[in-house]
Scaffold this motif. Structure first.
Motif, PDB file in Angstrom:
ATOM      1  N   GLY A   6       5.365 -49.772 -11.528  1.00  0.00           N
ATOM      2  CA  GLY A   6       6.753 -50.127 -11.277  1.00  0.00           C
ATOM      3  C   GLY A   6       7.477 -50.526 -12.556  1.00  0.00           C
ATOM      4  O   GLY A   6       6.871 -50.655 -13.616  1.00  0.00           O
ATOM      5  N   THR A   7       8.771 -50.738 -12.436  1.00  0.00           N
ATOM      6  CA  THR A   7       9.576 -51.010 -13.625  1.00  0.00           C
ATOM      7  C   THR A   7       9.245 -52.356 -14.269  1.00  0.00           C
ATOM      8  O   THR A   7       9.489 -52.554 -15.452  1.00  0.00           O
ATOM      9  N   LEU A   8       8.665 -53.280 -13.501  1.00  0.00           N
ATOM     10  CA  LEU A   8       8.296 -54.581 -14.051  1.00  0.00           C
ATOM     11  C   LEU A   8       6.788 -54.709 -14.302  1.00  0.00           C
ATOM     12  O   LEU A   8       6.315 -55.789 -14.619  1.00  0.00           O
ATOM     13  N   ASN A   9       6.071 -53.579 -14.154  1.00  0.00           N
ATOM     14  CA  ASN A   9       4.617 -53.596 -14.391  1.00  0.00           C
ATOM     15  C   ASN A   9       3.936 -54.698 -13.567  1.00  0.00           C
ATOM     16  O   ASN A   9       3.354 -55.641 -14.101  1.00  0.00           O
ATOM     17  N   ILE A  10       4.035 -54.543 -12.255  1.00  0.00           N
ATOM     18  CA  ILE A  10       3.512 -55.525 -11.319  1.00  0.00           C
ATOM     19  C   ILE A  10       2.040 -55.236 -11.031  1.00  0.00           C
ATOM     20  O   ILE A  10       1.634 -54.087 -10.855  1.00  0.00           O
ATOM     21  N   LEU A  11       1.248 -56.305 -10.944  1.00  0.00           N
ATOM     22  CA  LEU A  11      -0.182 -56.160 -10.735  1.00  0.00           C
ATOM     23  C   LEU A  11      -0.558 -56.235  -9.262  1.00  0.00           C
ATOM     24  O   LEU A  11      -0.653 -57.313  -8.688  1.00  0.00           O
ATOM     25  N   GLY A  12      -0.770 -55.080  -8.661  1.00  0.00           N
ATOM     26  CA  GLY A  12      -1.461 -55.001  -7.392  1.00  0.00           C
ATOM     27  C   GLY A  12      -2.933 -54.741  -7.648  1.00  0.00           C
ATOM     28  O   GLY A  12      -3.373 -54.575  -8.794  1.00  0.00           O
ATOM     29  N   SER A  13      -3.709 -54.688  -6.586  1.00  0.00           N
ATOM     30  CA  SER A  13      -5.159 -54.538  -6.750  1.00  0.00           C
ATOM     31  C   SER A  13      -5.534 -53.281  -7.514  1.00  0.00           C
ATOM     32  O   SER A  13      -6.422 -53.304  -8.385  1.00  0.00           O
ATOM     33  N   ALA A  14      -4.858 -52.169  -7.227  1.00  0.00           N
ATOM     34  CA  ALA A  14      -5.206 -50.918  -7.902  1.00  0.00           C
ATOM     35  C   ALA A  14      -4.957 -51.016  -9.399  1.00  0.00           C
ATOM     36  O   ALA A  14      -5.782 -50.584 -10.216  1.00  0.00           O
ATOM     37  N   ALA A  15      -3.821 -51.597  -9.787  1.00  0.00           N
ATOM     38  CA  ALA A  15      -3.515 -51.746 -11.207  1.00  0.00           C
ATOM     39  C   ALA A  15      -4.487 -52.711 -11.870  1.00  0.00           C
ATOM     40  O   ALA A  15      -4.968 -52.467 -12.990  1.00  0.00           O
ATOM     41  N   ILE A  16      -4.784 -53.809 -11.202  1.00  0.00           N
ATOM     42  CA  ILE A  16      -5.736 -54.782 -11.755  1.00  0.00           C
ATOM     43  C   ILE A  16      -7.063 -54.114 -12.063  1.00  0.00           C
ATOM     44  O   ILE A  16      -7.616 -54.259 -13.164  1.00  0.00           O
TER      45      ILE A  16
ATOM     46  N   GLU B 197       4.325 -50.182 -19.619  1.00  0.00           N
ATOM     47  CA  GLU B 197       4.991 -48.894 -19.727  1.00  0.00           C
ATOM     48  C   GLU B 197       6.506 -49.078 -19.788  1.00  0.00           C
ATOM     49  O   GLU B 197       7.214 -48.316 -20.434  1.00  0.00           O
ATOM     50  N   SER B 198       6.994 -50.129 -19.124  1.00  0.00           N
ATOM     51  CA  SER B 198       8.413 -50.434 -19.091  1.00  0.00           C
ATOM     52  C   SER B 198       8.758 -51.480 -20.134  1.00  0.00           C
ATOM     53  O   SER B 198       7.955 -52.371 -20.425  1.00  0.00           O
ATOM     54  N   GLU B 199       9.965 -51.390 -20.690  1.00  0.00           N
ATOM     55  CA  GLU B 199      10.430 -52.404 -21.626  1.00  0.00           C
ATOM     56  C   GLU B 199      10.972 -53.641 -20.908  1.00  0.00           C
ATOM     57  O   GLU B 199      11.413 -54.586 -21.552  1.00  0.00           O
ATOM     58  N   LYS B 200      10.909 -53.655 -19.588  1.00  0.00           N
ATOM     59  CA  LYS B 200      11.373 -54.829 -18.843  1.00  0.00           C
ATOM     60  C   LYS B 200      10.339 -55.946 -18.830  1.00  0.00           C
ATOM     61  O   LYS B 200      10.678 -57.097 -18.557  1.00  0.00           O
ATOM     62  N   SER B 201       9.075 -55.595 -19.095  1.00  0.00           N
ATOM     63  CA  SER B 201       8.036 -56.626 -19.130  1.00  0.00           C
ATOM     64  C   SER B 201       6.736 -56.014 -19.612  1.00  0.00           C
ATOM     65  O   SER B 201       6.562 -54.789 -19.582  1.00  0.00           O
ATOM     66  N   MET B 202       5.801 -56.887 -20.060  1.00  0.00           N
ATOM     67  CA  MET B 202       4.425 -56.467 -20.231  1.00  0.00           C
ATOM     68  C   MET B 202       3.773 -56.435 -18.855  1.00  0.00           C
ATOM     69  O   MET B 202       3.263 -55.417 -18.400  1.00  0.00           O
ATOM     70  N   ILE B 203       3.779 -57.591 -18.193  1.00  0.00           N
ATOM     71  CA  ILE B 203       3.379 -57.705 -16.789  1.00  0.00           C
ATOM     72  C   ILE B 203       4.356 -58.664 -16.138  1.00  0.00           C
ATOM     73  O   ILE B 203       4.449 -59.827 -16.531  1.00  0.00           O
ATOM     74  N   GLY B 204       5.080 -58.183 -15.143  1.00  0.00           N
ATOM     75  CA  GLY B 204       6.072 -59.034 -14.491  1.00  0.00           C
ATOM     76  C   GLY B 204       5.448 -60.106 -13.614  1.00  0.00           C
ATOM     77  O   GLY B 204       6.013 -61.178 -13.431  1.00  0.00           O
ATOM     78  N   GLY B 205       4.277 -59.835 -13.061  1.00  0.00           N
ATOM     79  CA  GLY B 205       3.605 -60.777 -12.179  1.00  0.00           C
ATOM     80  C   GLY B 205       2.668 -60.048 -11.248  1.00  0.00           C
ATOM     81  O   GLY B 205       2.461 -58.837 -11.364  1.00  0.00           O
ATOM     82  N   ALA B 206       2.070 -60.780 -10.332  1.00  0.00           N
ATOM     83  CA  ALA B 206       1.218 -60.183  -9.303  1.00  0.00           C
ATOM     84  C   ALA B 206       2.083 -59.658  -8.166  1.00  0.00           C
ATOM     85  O   ALA B 206       3.236 -60.072  -7.990  1.00  0.00           O
ATOM     86  N   ASP B 207       1.532 -58.754  -7.391  1.00  0.00           N
ATOM     87  CA  ASP B 207       2.272 -58.039  -6.356  1.00  0.00           C
ATOM     88  C   ASP B 207       2.479 -58.923  -5.116  1.00  0.00           C
ATOM     89  O   ASP B 207       1.557 -59.126  -4.323  1.00  0.00           O
ATOM     90  N   ILE B 208       3.682 -59.447  -4.965  1.00  0.00           N
ATOM     91  CA  ILE B 208       3.978 -60.331  -3.841  1.00  0.00           C
ATOM     92  C   ILE B 208       3.886 -59.572  -2.519  1.00  0.00           C
ATOM     93  O   ILE B 208       3.447 -60.129  -1.501  1.00  0.00           O
ATOM     94  N   LYS B 209       4.290 -58.308  -2.501  1.00  0.00           N
ATOM     95  CA  LYS B 209       4.198 -57.529  -1.268  1.00  0.00           C
ATOM     96  C   LYS B 209       2.756 -57.429  -0.787  1.00  0.00           C
ATOM     97  O   LYS B 209       2.482 -57.526   0.414  1.00  0.00           O
ATOM     98  N   GLU B 210       1.837 -57.233  -1.704  1.00  0.00           N
ATOM     99  CA  GLU B 210       0.424 -57.191  -1.321  1.00  0.00           C
ATOM    100  C   GLU B 210      -0.058 -58.573  -0.904  1.00  0.00           C
ATOM    101  O   GLU B 210      -0.747 -58.727   0.106  1.00  0.00           O
TER     102      GLU B 210
END
Length: 256
Positions: free
Chosen positions: A26-36, A60-73
């Motif tokens: 995603g644009t904020l490089n959010i960490l869900g289980s698959a990305a982790i 991948e995005s210039e909006k963040s390195m990692i925006g946070g963990a995936d709240i939806k998950e």
């Protein structure tokens, strides 16, 4: 850039500097289980490569390195699956902490929650001028855990309490003053700032730098007396390589 898996892209240069890019999160490089799991697998596959001298972690995005963990998950979890999820994230942070060479966090934009925990596990943090940092977990009903435990060591207990209990964000100059980041780049200069850090690392003996990182990790866990004792052996082992003789002689010759 070569893709080690769908969430982990890698590029390297002739100096032994590797850029690991978090992809397809995603644009904020959010960490869900698959990305982790993908990023951790990438780190583990690179860890045995003796030719690597420094690793840069980037989004991948210039909006963040990692925006946070995936709240939806996380919103779908129960106690057991929550513990499994956060254990996966802890495993990623440990893969960063235990990577054998220095890891530089390239930090544009937002760095929140789990993203800041991964950043805290890095050795050096370089932020853009407009970066923002926070630990907002308590606002979504969960405590900040796992490698948030590194924060008191970086910024002290009072500032850690403020971040974790108010869930307020801080800007890059404040993060620098607190010691949360090591360098804040001028506007448009993030990559140049990271490159200056890399140049400093490359000026060091590669084996000495690996030994220094290993010692620093031990010092985090050991009492002072034991930290000093394990250092003696590390000092001696450095003379099993040619680095001390070669680099000390270079220093002596330069002073003549």
């Amino acid at each position: 850039m070569d893709m080690l898996n769908s969430h982990c892209g890698v590029s390297r240069d002739a100096r032994g500097v590797v850029r690991l890019t978090i992809c397809n999160a995603g644009t904020l490089n959010i960490l869900g289980s698959a990305a982790i799991l993908g990023i951790q697998a990438g780190l583990q596959s690179l860890a045995s490569d003796a030719s690597i001298r420094a690793l840069m972690l980037a989004g991948e995005s210039e909006k963040s390195m990692i925006g946070g963990a995936d709240i939806k998950e996380m919103a779908t979890l129960d106690q057991a699956s929550a513990e499994a999820f956060i254990s996966r994230l802890a495993g990623l942070c440990e893969a960063v902490r235990n990577f054998p060479v220095p890891v530089i966090a390239r930090m544009p934009g937002w760095c929140l929650g789990g993203g800041l925990e991964v950043a805290a596990a890095c050795d050096i943090r370089v932020a853009s001028h407009d970066a923002r940092f926070g630990m907002p977990e308590v606002r979504v009903g969960i405590p900040s855990v796992i490698h948030a435990a590194l924060l008191p060591r970086l910024i002290g207990w009072g500032r850690t309490r403020w971040l974790l209990m108010t869930a307020e964000t801080i800007d890059a100059p404040t993060a620098l003053t607190w010691g949360l980041v090591d360098l804040v780049a001028a506007e448009g200069e993030l990559d140049n700032a990271v490159e200056k850090v890399i140049a400093s690392l490359l000026a060091c003996g590669p084996e000495a730098l690996r030994a220094q990182k290993a010692l620093l990790r031990q010092w985090e866990d050991l009492p002072l007396k034991e930290s000093i004792e394990v250092s003696v052996g590390a000092f001696g082992r450095s003379f099993l390589t040619d680095e001390p003789k070669r680099l000390m002689q270079h220093f002596i010759d330069r002073k003549r």
